[in-house]
Design a protein around this motif. Structure first.
Motif, PDB file in Angstrom:
ATOM      1  N   THR A  97       1.184  -1.654  -0.090  1.00 57.26           N
ATOM      2  CA  THR A  97       0.298   0.088   0.173  1.00 57.26           C
ATOM      3  C   THR A  97       1.192   1.023  -0.057  1.00 57.26           C
ATOM      4  OG1 THR A  97      -1.452  -1.281   1.040  1.00 57.26           O
ATOM      5  CG2 THR A  97      -1.629   1.024   0.939  1.00 57.26           C
ATOM      6  N   PHE A  98       0.417   1.910  -0.400  1.00 56.09           N
ATOM      7  CA  PHE A  98       1.413   3.791  -0.307  1.00 56.09           C
ATOM      8  C   PHE A  98       0.376   4.666  -0.390  1.00 56.09           C
ATOM      9  CE2 PHE A  98       3.190   1.815  -5.205  1.00 56.09           C
ATOM     10  CZ  PHE A  98       3.706   2.513  -4.813  1.00 56.09           C
ATOM     11  N   LEU A  99       1.079   5.118   1.242  1.00 58.15           N
ATOM     12  CA  LEU A  99      -0.162   6.086   1.749  1.00 58.15           C
ATOM     13  C   LEU A  99       1.194   7.312   1.811  1.00 58.15           C
ATOM     14  CD1 LEU A  99      -1.898   6.627   4.544  1.00 58.15           C
ATOM     15  CD2 LEU A  99       0.023   5.861   5.873  1.00 58.15           C
ATOM     16  N   HIS A 100      -0.037   8.552   2.237  1.00 62.77           N
ATOM     17  CA  HIS A 100       0.794   9.814   2.255  1.00 62.77           C
ATOM     18  C   HIS A 100      -0.531  10.925   3.072  1.00 62.77           C
ATOM     19  CE1 HIS A 100      -1.457  10.454  -1.805  1.00 62.77           C
ATOM     20  NE2 HIS A 100      -1.369  12.140  -1.427  1.00 62.77           N
ATOM     21  N   SER A 101       0.141  11.792   3.095  1.00 58.65           N
ATOM     22  CA  SER A 101      -1.137  12.383   3.360  1.00 58.65           C
ATOM     23  C   SER A 101      -0.968  14.194   2.877  1.00 58.65           C
ATOM     24  CB  SER A 101      -1.429  12.875   5.025  1.00 58.65           C
ATOM     25  OG  SER A 101       0.189  13.194   5.865  1.00 58.65           O
ATOM     26  N   VAL A 102      -2.389  15.017   3.486  1.00 59.39           N
ATOM     27  CA  VAL A 102      -2.632  16.555   3.287  1.00 59.39           C
ATOM     28  C   VAL A 102      -2.736  16.910   4.805  1.00 59.39           C
ATOM     29  CG1 VAL A 102      -3.092  17.874   2.540  1.00 59.39           C
ATOM     30  CG2 VAL A 102      -2.641  16.406   0.750  1.00 59.39           C
ATOM     31  N   CYS A 103      -2.003  18.029   4.927  1.00 60.66           N
ATOM     32  CA  CYS A 103      -1.977  18.431   6.621  1.00 60.66           C
ATOM     33  C   CYS A 103      -2.682  19.372   6.128  1.00 60.66           C
ATOM     34  CB  CYS A 103      -1.361  18.298   7.539  1.00 60.66           C
ATOM     35  SG  CYS A 103      -1.349  19.080   8.842  1.00 60.66           S
ATOM     36  N   SER A 104      -3.704  20.427   6.976  1.00 58.42           N
ATOM     37  CA  SER A 104      -4.425  21.766   6.706  1.00 58.42           C
ATOM     38  C   SER A 104      -4.276  22.182   7.920  1.00 58.42           C
ATOM     39  CB  SER A 104      -5.797  22.111   5.836  1.00 58.42           C
ATOM     40  OG  SER A 104      -5.535  21.465   4.586  1.00 58.42           O
ATOM     41  N   ILE A 105      -3.193  23.743   8.281  1.00 57.09           N
ATOM     42  CA  ILE A 105      -3.468  24.361   9.331  1.00 57.09           C
ATOM     43  C   ILE A 105      -3.429  25.656   9.351  1.00 57.09           C
ATOM     44  CG2 ILE A 105      -1.582  24.829  11.576  1.00 57.09           C
ATOM     45  CD1 ILE A 105       0.091  22.252  10.084  1.00 57.09           C
ATOM     46  N   LYS A 106      -4.442  25.794  10.118  1.00 60.38           N
ATOM     47  CA  LYS A 106      -5.481  26.935  10.158  1.00 60.38           C
ATOM     48  C   LYS A 106      -4.164  28.034  11.301  1.00 60.38           C
ATOM     49  CE  LYS A 106      -9.099  29.214  12.061  1.00 60.38           C
ATOM     50  NZ  LYS A 106     -10.292  28.533  12.398  1.00 60.38           N
ATOM     51  N   GLY A 107      -3.869  29.028  11.404  1.00 59.92           N
ATOM     52  CA  GLY A 107      -3.112  29.654  13.059  1.00 59.92           C
ATOM     53  C   GLY A 107      -2.350  31.296  11.777  1.00 59.92           C
ATOM     54  N   ASN A 108      -1.653  31.525  12.899  1.00 60.93           N
ATOM     55  CA  ASN A 108      -1.082  32.717  12.692  1.00 60.93           C
ATOM     56  C   ASN A 108      -0.087  32.494  11.456  1.00 60.93           C
ATOM     57  OD1 ASN A 108       1.592  34.756  12.437  1.00 60.93           O
ATOM     58  ND2 ASN A 108       0.667  34.953  14.179  1.00 60.93           N
ATOM     59  N   PRO A 109      -0.448  33.299  10.322  1.00 59.71           N
ATOM     60  CA  PRO A 109       0.459  33.159   8.766  1.00 59.71           C
ATOM     61  C   PRO A 109       1.923  33.440   8.976  1.00 59.71           C
ATOM     62  CG  PRO A 109      -1.400  34.245   8.813  1.00 59.71           C
ATOM     63  CD  PRO A 109      -0.934  34.357  10.176  1.00 59.71           C
ATOM     64  N   MET A 110       2.481  34.319  10.171  1.00 62.73           N
ATOM     65  CA  MET A 110       3.630  34.152  10.393  1.00 62.73           C
ATOM     66  C   MET A 110       4.410  33.221  10.777  1.00 62.73           C
ATOM     67  SD  MET A 110       6.373  36.082   9.706  1.00 62.73           S
ATOM     68  CE  MET A 110       5.451  37.642   9.583  1.00 62.73           C
ATOM     69  N   MET A 111       3.799  33.159  11.894  1.00 65.00           N
ATOM     70  CA  MET A 111       3.877  31.512  13.119  1.00 65.00           C
ATOM     71  C   MET A 111       4.731  30.224  12.145  1.00 65.00           C
ATOM     72  SD  MET A 111       4.986  32.244  16.538  1.00 65.00           S
ATOM     73  CE  MET A 111       5.277  30.828  16.269  1.00 65.00           C
ATOM     74  N   LEU A 112       3.539  30.105  11.147  1.00 69.66           N
ATOM     75  CA  LEU A 112       2.986  29.058  10.106  1.00 69.66           C
ATOM     76  C   LEU A 112       4.402  29.024   8.852  1.00 69.66           C
ATOM     77  CD1 LEU A 112      -0.609  28.518   9.334  1.00 69.66           C
ATOM     78  CD2 LEU A 112       0.934  27.188  10.730  1.00 69.66           C
ATOM     79  N   MET A 113       4.671  30.024   8.530  1.00 68.90           N
ATOM     80  CA  MET A 113       5.850  30.233   8.117  1.00 68.90           C
ATOM     81  C   MET A 113       6.965  30.106   8.356  1.00 68.90           C
ATOM     82  SD  MET A 113       6.802  33.504   4.759  1.00 68.90           S
ATOM     83  CE  MET A 113       7.582  34.514   6.045  1.00 68.90           C
TER      84      MET A 113
END
Length: 133
Positions: A97-113
């Motif tokens: 099986t091949f497995l991957h994921s997509v993670c979406s994070i909501k938060g302070n854009p500067m901190m995420l960067m």
């Protein structure tokens, strides 16, 4: 909202076994990690504390058999971050099986960067951990 896509890992098990294992948080009741404390789970939810800093609550909101599992954070963590993860399964053949994921994070854009590399590394480590178990 920022989106991160993990690397794809190959798991040497049939897609049905991989999906059924990951589709219930009770499969993770014995996480051998010194950074995760107070792990509690049901089939659809789990909660735990990471490194005595953040309490995390997760909930499985969608299961598409042998295709995907959607997990969301049930509450904001560490300064208002919320996230979702979609685990995506691809059957390579009857035993792999091949497995991957997509993670979406909501938060302070500067901190995420600023945290981009650490988030990507952490998500890829998650994929490696799933592959090894």
């Amino acid at each position: 909202m920022k989106e991160f896509t993990t690397k794809t890992v190959e798991i040497k098990k049939p897609v049905e076994i991989v999906f059924n294992t990951l589709s219930s948080f009770t499969s993770f009741s014995t996480i051998p990690n010194d950074k995760v404390k107070d792990f509690k789970s049901t089939k659809d939810t789990c909660s735990f504390t990471v490194s005595d800093m953040a309490e995390v609550e997760l909930k499985i909101t969608d299961r598409q058999p042998y295709s995907s599992i959607t997990i969301i954070s049930n509450k904001e963590i560490m300064g208002g971050f919320a996230f979702s993860i979609i685990l995506m399964f691809d059957k390579k053949d009857d035993n792999n099986t091949f497995l991957h994921s997509v993670c979406s994070i909501k938060g302070n854009p500067m901190m995420l960067m600023m945290m981009k590399k650490q988030i990507e590394n952490g998500l890829n480590m998650l994929m490696d951990g799933i592959k090894e178990n």
